[in-house]
Write an enzyme that holds these catalytic residues in place. Structure first.
Site, short mmCIF file in Angstrom:
data_model
loop_
_atom_site.label_atom_id
_atom_site.label_comp_id
_atom_site.label_asym_id
_atom_site.label_seq_id
_atom_site.Cartn_x
_atom_site.Cartn_y
_atom_site.Cartn_z
NE ARG A 1 17.72 44.28 82.03
CZ ARG A 1 17.86 45.02 83.09
NH1 ARG A 1 18.28 44.51 84.21
NH2 ARG A 1 17.60 46.31 83.07
CE LYS B 1 20.70 56.35 89.83
NZ LYS B 1 20.47 55.21 88.93
CB SER C 1 23.26 45.46 89.60
OG SER C 1 24.21 45.15 88.61
#
Length: 159
Positions: A90, A41, A127
């Site tokens: 989350r 990545k 992010s």
């Protein structure tokens, strides 16, 4: 000494990340923030920049250190003398993936995973979402430290 590792890509660090790091720092003698080097990545920020931002953002915690790693998380934990991984959750969808990882980690090396529910203020925060907001001219200043927001704006305007 009780050590824990908070792993992630932190591209960039958000207030949600810092909430988990800060809470972990109250539970453990030392918290190592492990910045994953993923060669497959391309991040917005180089690994060195992420480490720099994390060190600056976590400077108020005397027992937090920031290191980079590649390869298996359990190998990094073993090298750091950490028996626990801290993961922020989350939503339920995070749990599905993280549970599999936690089970693999304990099976590979005996490293435990501690799941910390995110502060509701940051339950939607990632992010990627912060980068998208800034990219399209939105104000993400309440979701990242000020200096991170400034670097985001500068970097995304360059691209």
């Amino acid at each position: 000494m009780r050590r824990a590792v908070c792993p992630g890509s932190f591209d960039p660090v958000t207030n949600g990340h810092l909430d988990i790091i800060g809470r972990a720092s109250r539970l453990f003698d030392e918290v190592i923030v492990g910045v994953l080097i993923n060669h497959s990545k391309t991040g917005l920020f180089a690994i060195e920049e992420r480490i720099d931002m994390l060190r600056q953002a976590s400077a108020t915690y005397g027992n937090v250190r920031v290191e980079s790693f590649h390869g298996l998380l359990v190998d990094f934990c073993r090298a750091q003398g950490a028996a626990v991984v801290i993961k922020g959750l989350r939503a339920v969808s995070d749990f599905d993936y993280e549970l599999q990882m936690a089970q693999m980690n304990i099976g590979l090396s005996g490293v435990e995973t501690l799941f910390m529910p995110t502060n509701p203020l940051y339950s939607f925060l990632s992010s990627s979402l912060v980068k998208d907001v800034v990219k399209w001219g939105g104000d993400a200043s309440s979701y990242v430290p000020d200096f991170v927001g400034e670097r985001l704006v500068t970097r995304l305007r360059q691209n």
